[in-house]
Design a protein around this motif. Structure first.
Motif, PDB file in Angstrom:
ATOM      1  N   VAL A  41      18.283 -16.793  64.216  1.00 53.62           N
ATOM      2  CA  VAL A  41      17.129 -16.506  63.373  1.00 53.62           C
ATOM      3  C   VAL A  41      16.345 -17.795  63.141  1.00 53.62           C
ATOM      4  CG1 VAL A  41      16.347 -15.474  61.209  1.00 53.62           C
ATOM      5  CG2 VAL A  41      18.493 -14.701  62.250  1.00 53.62           C
ATOM      6  N   VAL A  42      15.104 -17.827  63.592  1.00 58.49           N
ATOM      7  CA  VAL A  42      14.226 -18.975  63.356  1.00 58.49           C
ATOM      8  C   VAL A  42      13.712 -18.902  61.934  1.00 58.49           C
ATOM      9  CG1 VAL A  42      12.111 -20.144  64.066  1.00 58.49           C
ATOM     10  CG2 VAL A  42      13.568 -19.053  65.775  1.00 58.49           C
ATOM     11  N   CYS A  43      13.843 -20.003  61.195  1.00 55.81           N
ATOM     12  CA  CYS A  43      13.454 -19.979  59.792  1.00 55.81           C
ATOM     13  C   CYS A  43      13.128 -21.384  59.306  1.00 55.81           C
ATOM     14  CB  CYS A  43      14.563 -19.373  58.931  1.00 55.81           C
ATOM     15  SG  CYS A  43      16.180 -20.132  59.171  1.00 55.81           S
ATOM     16  N   SER A  44      12.412 -21.444  58.192  1.00 58.43           N
ATOM     17  CA  SER A  44      12.065 -22.707  57.560  1.00 58.43           C
ATOM     18  C   SER A  44      13.207 -23.157  56.656  1.00 58.43           C
ATOM     19  CB  SER A  44      10.777 -22.554  56.755  1.00 58.43           C
ATOM     20  OG  SER A  44      10.947 -21.619  55.700  1.00 58.43           O
ATOM     21  N   GLU A  45      13.050 -24.356  56.089  1.00 63.30           N
ATOM     22  CA  GLU A  45      14.086 -24.857  55.178  1.00 63.30           C
ATOM     23  C   GLU A  45      14.211 -23.973  53.942  1.00 63.30           C
ATOM     24  OE1 GLU A  45      16.250 -27.253  55.717  1.00 63.30           O
ATOM     25  OE2 GLU A  45      15.408 -27.437  57.730  1.00 63.30           O
ATOM     26  N   GLN A  46      13.082 -23.491  53.440  1.00 65.75           N
ATOM     27  CA  GLN A  46      13.134 -22.599  52.277  1.00 65.75           C
ATOM     28  C   GLN A  46      13.841 -21.299  52.624  1.00 65.75           C
ATOM     29  OE1 GLN A  46       9.286 -21.696  50.628  1.00 65.75           O
ATOM     30  NE2 GLN A  46      10.099 -20.259  49.115  1.00 65.75           N
ATOM     31  N   GLN A  82      35.166 -10.909  60.923  1.00 65.90           N
ATOM     32  CA  GLN A  82      34.995 -12.337  60.693  1.00 65.90           C
ATOM     33  C   GLN A  82      33.505 -12.660  60.730  1.00 65.90           C
ATOM     34  OE1 GLN A  82      35.735 -16.013  63.525  1.00 65.90           O
ATOM     35  NE2 GLN A  82      37.705 -15.346  62.667  1.00 65.90           N
ATOM     36  N   VAL A  83      33.051 -13.440  59.733  1.00 66.44           N
ATOM     37  CA  VAL A  83      31.641 -13.817  59.622  1.00 66.44           C
ATOM     38  C   VAL A  83      31.529 -15.323  59.810  1.00 66.44           C
ATOM     39  CG1 VAL A  83      29.600 -13.870  58.134  1.00 66.44           C
ATOM     40  CG2 VAL A  83      31.166 -11.896  58.062  1.00 66.44           C
ATOM     41  N   ARG A  84      30.630 -15.731  60.690  1.00 65.43           N
ATOM     42  CA  ARG A  84      30.399 -17.150  60.948  1.00 65.43           C
ATOM     43  C   ARG A  84      28.887 -17.412  60.912  1.00 65.43           C
ATOM     44  NH1 ARG A  84      33.278 -21.305  64.281  1.00 65.43           N
ATOM     45  NH2 ARG A  84      31.740 -22.760  65.164  1.00 65.43           N
ATOM     46  N   ARG A  85      28.506 -18.424  60.153  1.00 65.08           N
ATOM     47  CA  ARG A  85      27.090 -18.806  60.035  1.00 65.08           C
ATOM     48  C   ARG A  85      26.960 -20.300  60.335  1.00 65.08           C
ATOM     49  NH1 ARG A  85      23.973 -21.046  55.685  1.00 65.08           N
ATOM     50  NH2 ARG A  85      21.761 -20.455  55.787  1.00 65.08           N
ATOM     51  N   GLU A  86      26.052 -20.644  61.264  1.00 67.58           N
ATOM     52  CA  GLU A  86      25.837 -22.037  61.648  1.00 67.58           C
ATOM     53  C   GLU A  86      24.368 -22.394  61.452  1.00 67.58           C
ATOM     54  OE1 GLU A  86      27.782 -23.469  65.297  1.00 67.58           O
ATOM     55  OE2 GLU A  86      28.537 -21.419  65.532  1.00 67.58           O
ATOM     56  N   LYS A  87      24.148 -23.552  60.853  1.00 71.83           N
ATOM     57  CA  LYS A  87      22.786 -24.058  60.644  1.00 71.83           C
ATOM     58  C   LYS A  87      22.424 -25.045  61.747  1.00 71.83           C
ATOM     59  CE  LYS A  87      21.725 -25.434  56.548  1.00 71.83           C
ATOM     60  NZ  LYS A  87      21.833 -26.143  55.250  1.00 71.83           N
ATOM     61  N   HIS A  88      21.256 -24.835  62.353  1.00 76.09           N
ATOM     62  CA  HIS A  88      20.732 -25.737  63.362  1.00 76.09           C
ATOM     63  C   HIS A  88      19.396 -26.291  62.880  1.00 76.09           C
ATOM     64  CE1 HIS A  88      23.756 -24.294  66.322  1.00 76.09           C
ATOM     65  NE2 HIS A  88      23.611 -23.151  65.661  1.00 76.09           N
ATOM     66  N   LEU A  89      18.793 -27.120  63.692  1.00 80.04           N
ATOM     67  CA  LEU A  89      17.546 -27.762  63.274  1.00 80.04           C
ATOM     68  C   LEU A  89      16.435 -26.750  63.036  1.00 80.04           C
ATOM     69  CD1 LEU A  89      15.965 -30.367  62.755  1.00 80.04           C
ATOM     70  CD2 LEU A  89      15.411 -30.423  65.196  1.00 80.04           C
ATOM     71  N   GLU A  90      16.274 -25.806  63.972  1.00 78.91           N
ATOM     72  CA  GLU A  90      15.167 -24.859  63.882  1.00 78.91           C
ATOM     73  C   GLU A  90      15.607 -23.435  63.553  1.00 78.91           C
ATOM     74  OE1 GLU A  90      11.707 -25.453  66.695  1.00 78.91           O
ATOM     75  OE2 GLU A  90      13.366 -26.187  67.930  1.00 78.91           O
ATOM     76  N   PHE A  91      16.869 -23.155  63.675  1.00 78.57           N
ATOM     77  CA  PHE A  91      17.308 -21.778  63.482  1.00 78.57           C
ATOM     78  C   PHE A  91      18.687 -21.747  62.843  1.00 78.57           C
ATOM     79  CE2 PHE A  91      18.929 -23.054  67.569  1.00 78.57           C
ATOM     80  CZ  PHE A  91      20.156 -22.444  67.688  1.00 78.57           C
ATOM     81  N   VAL A  92      19.052 -20.559  62.435  1.00 77.34           N
ATOM     82  CA  VAL A  92      20.382 -20.296  61.878  1.00 77.34           C
ATOM     83  C   VAL A  92      21.012 -19.176  62.700  1.00 77.34           C
ATOM     84  CG1 VAL A  92      21.682 -19.489  59.868  1.00 77.34           C
ATOM     85  CG2 VAL A  92      19.722 -21.014  59.560  1.00 77.34           C
ATOM     86  N   SER A  93      22.256 -19.351  63.088  1.00 79.74           N
ATOM     87  CA  SER A  93      22.933 -18.340  63.900  1.00 79.74           C
ATOM     88  C   SER A  93      24.020 -17.646  63.085  1.00 79.74           C
ATOM     89  CB  SER A  93      23.540 -18.979  65.158  1.00 79.74           C
ATOM     90  OG  SER A  93      24.545 -19.915  64.810  1.00 79.74           O
ATOM     91  N   TRP A 119      22.101  -4.681  54.317  1.00 78.15           N
ATOM     92  CA  TRP A 119      22.180  -6.139  54.138  1.00 78.15           C
ATOM     93  C   TRP A 119      21.455  -6.877  55.263  1.00 78.15           C
ATOM     94  CZ3 TRP A 119      24.064 -10.121  57.133  1.00 78.15           C
ATOM     95  CH2 TRP A 119      24.146 -11.381  56.498  1.00 78.15           C
ATOM     96  N   LEU A 120      21.658  -6.453  56.501  1.00 80.51           N
ATOM     97  CA  LEU A 120      21.057  -7.164  57.635  1.00 80.51           C
ATOM     98  C   LEU A 120      19.537  -7.047  57.619  1.00 80.51           C
ATOM     99  CD1 LEU A 120      21.988  -8.804  60.095  1.00 80.51           C
ATOM    100  CD2 LEU A 120      21.913  -6.682  61.426  1.00 80.51           C
ATOM    101  N   GLU A 121      19.030  -5.876  57.231  1.00 74.26           N
ATOM    102  CA  GLU A 121      17.584  -5.667  57.237  1.00 74.26           C
ATOM    103  C   GLU A 121      16.871  -6.528  56.196  1.00 74.26           C
ATOM    104  OE1 GLU A 121      19.866  -3.442  57.322  1.00 74.26           O
ATOM    105  OE2 GLU A 121      19.549  -2.308  59.169  1.00 74.26           O
ATOM    106  N   GLN A 122      17.562  -6.988  55.178  1.00 78.04           N
ATOM    107  CA  GLN A 122      16.938  -7.791  54.122  1.00 78.04           C
ATOM    108  C   GLN A 122      16.984  -9.291  54.418  1.00 78.04           C
ATOM    109  OE1 GLN A 122      18.959  -6.697  50.513  1.00 78.04           O
ATOM    110  NE2 GLN A 122      18.191  -4.590  50.533  1.00 78.04           N
ATOM    111  N   MET A 123      17.512  -9.684  55.562  1.00 76.72           N
ATOM    112  CA  MET A 123      17.583 -11.100  55.910  1.00 76.72           C
ATOM    113  C   MET A 123      16.188 -11.620  56.261  1.00 76.72           C
ATOM    114  SD  MET A 123      19.687 -12.920  59.007  1.00 76.72           S
ATOM    115  CE  MET A 123      21.229 -12.174  58.483  1.00 76.72           C
ATOM    116  N   CYS A 124      15.833 -12.787  55.740  1.00 79.24           N
ATOM    117  CA  CYS A 124      14.530 -13.384  56.030  1.00 79.24           C
ATOM    118  C   CYS A 124      14.598 -14.193  57.321  1.00 79.24           C
ATOM    119  CB  CYS A 124      14.075 -14.271  54.871  1.00 79.24           C
ATOM    120  SG  CYS A 124      15.179 -15.667  54.524  1.00 79.24           S
ATOM    121  N   GLY A 125      13.435 -14.469  57.905  1.00 78.08           N
ATOM    122  CA  GLY A 125      13.370 -15.209  59.155  1.00 78.08           C
ATOM    123  C   GLY A 125      13.044 -14.299  60.326  1.00 78.08           C
TER     124      GLY A 125
END
Length: 445
Positions: A41-46, A82-93, A119-125
């Motif tokens: 998911v491409v997203c801003s810092e906010q 199992q849920v895994r979330r990783e933050k990258h420079l331009e996106f979050v996986s 829950w998934l439909e309310q994710m921003c980005g």
């Protein structure tokens, strides 16, 4: 002295964080079989901050521990999910791994189907990459035939390979299916759970980085026609300057040409501001994709294209298009700078010529003024002498009236040349003093 005793040395403040960085994104341990869904998911810092709050709500809904602070890599087990979330420079996986499902239908049930409704439909980005991946153990279910595999991909053309010297088999189509997700099918032949985790991680990274790398291709395609147009305009301006100089005339309007060049330069810089980061990111993402493909150590399957062959065939030309556009931007910027420098030099030479003509004109005027000054000086000597003689005449008359026996006419005649000589000497002395001051302003005496 005990070997466990900590040395009393000054440690760099980043030392501990640098150790932790090597373990910030650990490989997963994935048993076979497993259902995996992945989103980039491409997203801003906010939006990243808002997504973390959204992740906290997911942990509450699934009845697990709620993370107190955001981190580069979050991973938690909720029963079979199992849920895994990783933050990258331009996106979050986001990677969701489900250890259940119908093993005879790889993509009927997916890992995201285990998430709370809504829950998934309310994710921003904005989702840039989305795929479902199924890991099967052929030692339990047997290895299907190629027609059967093709049916899982809606009869699309397959891309497949055997990584790690045939320890597994990978199938994909690199296309979106009717649910908007891509699909990967892995048949584990003899890999351990850790090896499967590393294989899955590499495939997920290839798919995410591949999409991120190609994000600059539409930008390059939109810029290319504008570059062609600006290149033609620059060639026309350069030709106008060349023609004017070869003919030896100054009929071109340098200010107009410089204004057009400045407009071209501003457009080029605007395109560079829009594209420099994106094109540099493309090169970085391509390097990551190619390194992950090398790590797969693929072998061909039944004449099908391998992942490396398929991605290289389409991705490398796209990346080179972006690189070519970036190089054209830089080249056009340099050429505009050179033409601008030449035009500024031409303008400066023209200004210097005008200044030379102005100085010559001023020199002629100063000579005329000097001649006029000498004329005025002669007239001023005559005028001053006339008024001075008048005063002398009055003075002689006063002396005569007081009884001094003098010949007024003779006295006046004698005084006239003396007065004229004195006035001329005084005027010359004053003129010499001012000339000396003009030649040496420091000498004021």
């Amino acid at each position: 002295m005990s070997s466990n005793t900590r040395l009393q040395l000054d440690m760099h403040p980043l030392r501990e964080s640098l150790y932790e960085e090597m373990h910030s994104r650990p490989f997963q341990v994935i048993p076979s079989p497993a259902r995996i869904s992945h989103l980039s998911v491409v997203c801003s810092e906010q939006q990243k901050a808002e997504q973390f709050n959204h992740l906290q709500r997911l942990c509450e809904m699934l009845g697990g521990d709620v993370p107190a602070a955001d981190c580069p890599c979050f991973q938690q087990q909720f029963g079979q999910l199992q849920v895994r979330r990783e933050k990258h420079l331009e996106f979050v996986s986001y990677t969701f791994i489900w250890l259940g499902g119908n093993h005879r239908s790889p993509f009927t049930e997916t890992a995201i189907s285990q998430l709370p409704i809504g829950w998934l439909e309310q994710m921003c980005g904005e989702v840039i990459a989305a795929l479902h991946m199924t890991v099967e153990d052929v030692r339990e279910v047997g290895e299907p035939t190629i027609p059967e595999v093709k049916s899982y991909f809606d009869e699309m053309r397959l891309v497949g390979s055997q990584p790690s010297q045939g320890a597994a088999q990978i199938w994909t189509s690199f296309q979106m299916h009717n649910d908007g997700f891509g699909r990967f099918l892995i048949y584990n032949r003899e890999m351990s759970d850790s090896q499967v985790g590393r294989l899955v991680q590499r495939l997920l990274e290839i798919e995410s980085y591949r999409h991120m790398s190609l994000m600059s291709l539409p930008l390059a395609r939109s810029i290319s026609p504008q570059l062609q147009q600006m290149d033609q305009q620059l060639a026309e301006l350069t030709q106008v300057m060349s023609d004017e100089q070869s003919e030896g005339i100054g009929g071109c309007d340098e200010r107009l040409l410089l204004g057009r060049l400045t407009h071209l330069a501003s457009r080029v810089e605007a395109y560079r501001a829009r594209s420099t980061f994106r094109f540099n990111a493309t090169n970085a993402y391509q390097d990551l994709v190619m390194s992950r493909l090398v790590d797969l150590r693929e072998d061909e399957v039944s004449g099908h294209l391998t992942l490396n062959e398929f991605i290289s065939r389409r991705m490398v030309p796209a990346v080179r298009t972006c690189q070519s556009t970036a190089e054209r931007l830089e080249d056009l910027s340099r050429r505009i700078d050179r033409v601008s420098d030449m035009l500024r030099t031409q303008v400066e030479l023209s200004i210097q010529g005008q200044n030379q003509e102005l100085l010559s004109s001023m020199d002629r005027r100063s000579q005329i003024q000097l001649m006029m000054q000498h004329t005025v000086e002669g007239l001023s000597v005559a005028a001053i002498s006339y008024y001075t003689i008048g005063l002398v005449k009055i003075f002689i008359g006063v002396l005569y009236d007081q009884g001094l026996q003098i010949d007024k006419s003779l006295s006046l005649g004698i005084s006239m040349p003396l007065v004229i000589i004195a006035v001329a000497l005084i005027t010359r002395r004053i003129h010499s003093k001012f000339s000396k001051l003009a030649a040496d302003p420091a000498d004021k005496n």
